[in-house]
Design a protein around this motif. Structure first.
Motif, mmCIF file in Angstrom:
data_model
loop_
_atom_site.group_PDB
_atom_site.id
_atom_site.type_symbol
_atom_site.label_atom_id
_atom_site.label_comp_id
_atom_site.label_asym_id
_atom_site.label_seq_id
_atom_site.Cartn_x
_atom_site.Cartn_y
_atom_site.Cartn_z
ATOM 1 N N ASP A 1 9.378 -6.972 -10.544
ATOM 2 C CA ASP A 1 9.673 -7.176 -9.124
ATOM 3 C C ASP A 1 10.842 -8.143 -8.901
ATOM 4 O OD1 ASP A 1 7.656 -5.421 -8.486
ATOM 5 O OD2 ASP A 1 6.233 -6.934 -7.785
ATOM 6 N N ARG B 1 12.795 3.196 -1.932
ATOM 7 C CA ARG B 1 12.795 2.048 -1.011
ATOM 8 C C ARG B 1 13.415 2.434 0.326
ATOM 9 N NH1 ARG B 1 10.832 -2.127 -3.784
ATOM 10 N NH2 ARG B 1 10.883 -3.288 -1.840
ATOM 11 N N ARG C 1 4.481 -7.342 -14.003
ATOM 12 C CA ARG C 1 4.819 -6.870 -12.658
ATOM 13 C C ARG C 1 5.774 -7.871 -11.976
ATOM 14 N NH1 ARG C 1 1.527 -5.343 -7.917
ATOM 15 N NH2 ARG C 1 -0.454 -5.937 -8.823
ATOM 16 N N GLY D 1 -1.216 -0.643 -9.129
ATOM 17 C CA GLY D 1 -0.222 -1.687 -8.858
ATOM 18 C C GLY D 1 0.968 -1.564 -9.803
ATOM 19 N N SER E 1 4.870 -0.680 -8.830
ATOM 20 C CA SER E 1 6.050 -1.497 -9.154
ATOM 21 C C SER E 1 7.100 -0.685 -9.904
ATOM 22 C CB SER E 1 5.651 -2.756 -9.927
ATOM 23 O OG SER E 1 5.309 -2.454 -11.251
ATOM 24 N N ALA F 1 0.843 -1.208 0.000
ATOM 25 C CA ALA F 1 0.000 0.000 0.000
ATOM 26 C C ALA F 1 0.874 1.252 0.000
ATOM 27 C CB ALA F 1 -0.929 0.008 1.207
ATOM 28 N N ARG G 1 -6.145 0.526 -5.245
ATOM 29 C CA ARG G 1 -6.223 -0.932 -5.484
ATOM 30 C C ARG G 1 -6.367 -1.276 -6.957
ATOM 31 N NH1 ARG G 1 -3.510 -2.995 -1.748
ATOM 32 N NH2 ARG G 1 -3.929 -1.742 0.073
HETATM 33 O O1 C5P Z 1 1.433 -6.006 -2.721
HETATM 34 P P1 C5P Z 1 0.990 -5.001 -3.764
HETATM 35 O O2 C5P Z 1 0.445 -5.639 -5.000
HETATM 36 O O3 C5P Z 1 0.048 -3.999 -3.190
HETATM 37 O O4 C5P Z 1 2.316 -4.221 -4.171
HETATM 38 C C1 C5P Z 1 2.344 -3.325 -5.259
HETATM 39 C C2 C5P Z 1 3.768 -3.242 -5.793
HETATM 40 O O5 C5P Z 1 4.586 -2.596 -4.807
HETATM 41 C C3 C5P Z 1 4.462 -4.575 -6.066
HETATM 42 O O6 C5P Z 1 4.215 -5.065 -7.368
HETATM 43 C C4 C5P Z 1 5.920 -4.246 -5.864
HETATM 44 O O7 C5P Z 1 6.496 -3.712 -7.041
HETATM 45 C C5 C5P Z 1 5.900 -3.129 -4.833
HETATM 46 N N1 C5P Z 1 6.287 -3.619 -3.516
HETATM 47 C C6 C5P Z 1 7.634 -3.742 -3.243
HETATM 48 N N2 C5P Z 1 8.037 -4.088 -2.000
HETATM 49 C C7 C5P Z 1 7.146 -4.364 -1.030
HETATM 50 C C8 C5P Z 1 5.761 -4.277 -1.303
HETATM 51 C C9 C5P Z 1 5.357 -3.919 -2.578
HETATM 52 O O8 C5P Z 1 8.465 -3.524 -4.102
HETATM 53 N N3 C5P Z 1 7.584 -4.690 0.179
#
Ligand code: C5P
Length: 244
Positions: free
Chosen positions: A197, A122, A193, A109, A113, A47, A104
């Motif tokens: 990631d 980060r 995604r 999303g 990413s 989030a 959402r």
């Molecule tokens: O979990 P969610 O789908 O909400 O996360 C959205 C995006 O945020 C992920 O695809 C990822 O790129 C990034 N994310 C991340 N590190 C995290 C949580 C999410 O890089 N700890």
């Protein structure tokens, strides 16, 4: 990001359960069940990345403008408020506006990413995330909870599932929220995604060396929760939760 720096010093004796995995692996639902059972707090780290992407769009900041995005992340005016409907996740407010559902969408999303690839973003969000570690404990849901943000987590779970199963689940979730989306488009977006990631240079999505990997493709949420609780009881019996 310096793992030692992010994890140490902040309520280091408070237990953390890290739940990592790709999009649609069931982390959110499982995190909520475990929080209900343990009374632990929840960190939905995804989030936070979504909020940075969303704030960037509001402020017309490009999704690769690292310095500006890191500033947005550091100054994120966000509040997690109890939902007025019982049993629902916390409401998320950005700059006083309820954005619980706005962040959402699949686009949010994808935006998340993109900003998540940037080290300075980060770093800023890592500093925010460790502050969620408060008594009686934390269930931290994300991609790098067990590897980078909470390397000393007491229990690390890495949830996986086939990309088709994850796309189906995400499709149902979005439809239930009346968010318009097509399954083939969602499948493609999740694959893209996943690639972003897992292939990024900073904190890529991967299981921690000491994580328990659970493939949930053909398991229900209850079955996954049962596996985790069994493991949790074992850790409690062996005193892991008292040692940190
Ligand atoms: O979990 P969610 O789908 O909400 O996360 C959205 C995006 O945020 C992920 O695809 C990822 O790129 C990034 N994310 C991340 N590190 C995290 C949580 C999410 O890089 N700890």
């Amino acid at each position: 990001m310096n793992a030692e720096k992010t994890d140490s010093g902040n309520n280091h004796d408070v237990p953390v359960i890290a739940i990592d995995g790709p999009s649609g692996s069931g982390k959110g639902a499982i995190t909520e069940r475990l929080a209900g059972m343990t009374g632990f707090h929840i960190l939905d780290s995804g989030a936070l990345y979504r909020l940075v992407g969303y704030a960037a769009r509001l402020d017309s900041v490009a999704l690769d403008a690292e310095t500006s995005l890191a500033r947005l992340a550091r100054d994120l005016d966000v509040a997690f408020l109890p939902n007025s409907e019982a049993g629902q996740p916390l409401s998320i407010c950005l700059r006083g506006e309820d954005v619980t559902w706005a962040i959402r969408t699949d686009q949010a999303g994808v935006d998340a990413s993109k900003v998540a690839r940037l080290e300075a973003v980060r770093q800023a969000l890592g500093e925010l995330q460790v502050r969620f570690r408060k008594p009686p404990g934390l269930i931290a849901d994300g991609r790098d909870m067990g590897t980078v943000v909470f390397p000393s987590a007491n229990l690390k779970i890495f949830l996986t599932a086939s990309v088709e199963a994850r796309a189906e689940r995400r499709y149902k979730q979005l439809k239930d929220k009346d968010i318009d989306v097509s399954l083939p488009a969602l499948l493609e977006s999740i694959q893209e995604r996943d690639a972003r990631d897992t292939e990024r240079a900073v904190a890529p999505l991967k299981p921690a060396a000491d994580a328990i990997v659970i493939d949930s493709t053909s398991l229900s949420i209850e079955e996954v929760v049962t596996q985790i609780v069994t493991r949790l009881k074992k850790e409690i019996d062996t005193g892991v939760f008292q040692q940190n």
